[in-house]
Scaffold this active site. Sequence first.
Site, short mmCIF file in Angstrom:
data_model
loop_
_atom_site.label_atom_id
_atom_site.label_comp_id
_atom_site.label_asym_id
_atom_site.label_seq_id
_atom_site.Cartn_x
_atom_site.Cartn_y
_atom_site.Cartn_z
N HIS A 87 2.34 -14.80 -15.14
CA HIS A 87 3.54 -14.14 -15.67
C HIS A 87 3.44 -12.62 -15.70
CE1 HIS A 87 1.20 -13.92 -19.36
NE2 HIS A 87 2.08 -13.03 -19.81
N GLY A 120 2.41 -10.86 -12.99
CA GLY A 120 2.55 -10.37 -11.62
C GLY A 120 3.99 -10.01 -11.29
N SER A 123 5.03 -18.42 0.95
CA SER A 123 5.26 -17.11 1.57
C SER A 123 5.75 -17.33 2.99
CB SER A 123 3.95 -16.33 1.61
OG SER A 123 4.05 -15.27 2.52
N SER A 124 6.52 -16.36 3.49
CA SER A 124 7.03 -16.49 4.85
C SER A 124 5.91 -16.42 5.89
CB SER A 124 8.07 -15.41 5.13
OG SER A 124 7.51 -14.13 4.92
N CYS A 125 4.70 -15.98 5.49
CA CYS A 125 3.63 -15.90 6.48
C CYS A 125 3.02 -17.25 6.79
CB CYS A 125 2.57 -14.88 6.08
SG CYS A 125 1.57 -15.44 4.71
N TYR A 161 -4.67 -16.47 3.96
CA TYR A 161 -3.66 -16.63 2.90
C TYR A 161 -2.64 -17.69 3.32
CZ TYR A 161 0.23 -15.15 -0.16
OH TYR A 161 1.26 -15.10 -1.05
N LYS A 178 -1.60 -21.22 1.46
CA LYS A 178 -0.22 -21.53 1.03
C LYS A 178 0.30 -22.80 1.70
CE LYS A 178 0.70 -18.33 -1.97
NZ LYS A 178 1.03 -18.71 -3.36
N HIS A 227 1.74 -4.02 -0.52
CA HIS A 227 2.62 -4.26 0.62
C HIS A 227 3.29 -2.94 1.01
CE1 HIS A 227 2.31 -8.43 -0.91
NE2 HIS A 227 2.29 -8.70 0.37
O1 GFB Z 1 3.91 -5.31 3.79
P1 GFB Z 1 2.74 -5.40 4.68
O2 GFB Z 1 1.44 -4.91 4.15
O3 GFB Z 1 2.48 -6.88 5.15
O4 GFB Z 1 3.04 -4.56 6.02
P2 GFB Z 1 3.03 -7.95 6.22
C1 GFB Z 1 4.26 -4.65 6.72
C2 GFB Z 1 4.29 -3.65 7.84
O5 GFB Z 1 4.36 -2.34 7.30
C3 GFB Z 1 3.07 -3.65 8.78
C4 GFB Z 1 3.42 -1.48 7.94
O6 GFB Z 1 3.50 -3.46 10.10
C5 GFB Z 1 2.28 -2.44 8.28
O7 GFB Z 1 1.43 -1.89 9.27
N1 GFB Z 1 3.05 -0.37 7.05
C6 GFB Z 1 3.34 0.94 7.28
C7 GFB Z 1 2.35 -0.43 5.90
N2 GFB Z 1 2.82 1.72 6.34
C8 GFB Z 1 2.19 0.89 5.46
C9 GFB Z 1 1.47 1.13 4.25
O8 GFB Z 1 1.27 2.27 3.81
N3 GFB Z 1 1.01 0.03 3.59
C10 GFB Z 1 1.20 -1.26 4.06
N4 GFB Z 1 0.73 -2.28 3.35
N5 GFB Z 1 1.86 -1.49 5.22
C11 GFB Z 1 2.02 -9.54 4.47
C12 GFB Z 1 0.90 -10.53 4.49
O9 GFB Z 1 2.21 -9.21 5.79
O10 GFB Z 1 3.23 -10.03 3.98
C13 GFB Z 1 0.84 -11.31 3.26
O11 GFB Z 1 -0.30 -9.89 4.82
C14 GFB Z 1 2.18 -11.77 2.75
O12 GFB Z 1 0.01 -12.41 3.51
C15 GFB Z 1 3.20 -10.66 2.76
O13 GFB Z 1 2.65 -12.84 3.48
C16 GFB Z 1 4.56 -11.11 2.35
O14 GFB Z 1 4.49 -8.18 6.10
O15 GFB Z 1 2.56 -7.58 7.60
#
Ligand code: GFB
Length: 311
Positions: free
Chosen positions: A11, A13, A107-109, A136, A140, A179
């Site tokens: 709760h 998160g 999750s959508s992944c 992950y 899931k 993210h």
């Molecule tokens: O949100 P994100 O980390 O995860 O990254 P995913 C989405 C996109 O944003 C990727 C770009 O193409 C990243 O390279 N990006 C650009 C960045 N700048 C940044 C930054 O500063 N930080 C981050 N984090 N990304 C996740 C999964 O995938 O989605 C999890 O790894 C989960 O398992 C989640 O399912 C919902 O959308 O790629």
Amino acid sequence: MSVRRIFIAGHRGLVGSALVRRLQHEPDAQLLLRTRQQLDLSNQQDVAQFFERERPDEVYLAAARVGGILANDTRPAEFIRDNLVIQTNVIDAAWRNGVRKLLFLGSSCIYPKLAPQPISEDSLLTGPLEPTNEWYAIAKIAGLKMCQAYRKQYGFDAICAMPTNLYGPGDNFDLAGSHVLPALIRKFTEARRAGADEVEIWGTGKPRREFLHVDDLADACVFLMKHYSDAPPVNVGWGEDISILELAQLVASATNYTGRLHFDSSRPDGTPRKLLDVSRLSALGWKPSISLVEGVRSTVTWYGEKRDRND
Ligand code: GFB
């Protein structure tokens, strides 16, 4: 009026805190909340004793090890272990102790890296997963299959919601674990306040993602708890996606940042596109209401106020 005892696992998160906001004013809802210090969900015995003692009627399973592309890619053991352990303990103890209904958050992944877009629930297990988050995703998928198995063998009313990329107040803004949306909100806010003339963005900017405000997700979960009792998972999304470049421009505008964007293509892009087919949920009668522009603006404000308070 009979009272529903509702356990929200996780709760504190992003998702769990939105569920608390959504459920706390329901007149017949009595929320059971435990911090990690009070109840370690990875300890099977503690979880079993909690359920035996408290006997919840409903469970929202929002506790999970989550993170962005870097955290998933570099800490695969934690992502597969912690999620398998937490969800197995909670689903099994819920069934053993007469929980009336459980909602598991996936999750959508879980869907294949190159699934046809928009991604329908029927794409599950039709192709290879995205390598940056397959650990992950496997955990899931196991949780979803566990819910389906308990329904099939024991008649346990466990349902599964598969949300798209989420954001909102209470998110993780730590750049190593977050993210993309909270990362960009933090980077642009800091750059504007420091007067920096460049912000670094990971990857090429070309991947496309769909974003849903977490208060919309919480509302969808409560809706599904009331109106859906079946084995297939239900996608929860906004219905449109945007490129990371467009997202960066949107966050730049919401934070009043006017400098340059620098794309670091040595960082992974991850899956090229992730847009959910939400027709199953739409047919049930639910739709989201918080647009990305509106949601980003309110989250930028929330984050700025949090920084100013220094918490
Ligand atoms: O949100 P994100 O980390 O995860 O990254 P995913 C989405 C996109 O944003 C990727 C770009 O193409 C990243 O390279 N990006 C650009 C960045 N700048 C940044 C930054 O500063 N930080 C981050 N984090 N990304 C996740 C999964 O995938 O989605 C999890 O790894 C989960 O398992 C989640 O399912 C919902 O959308 O790629």
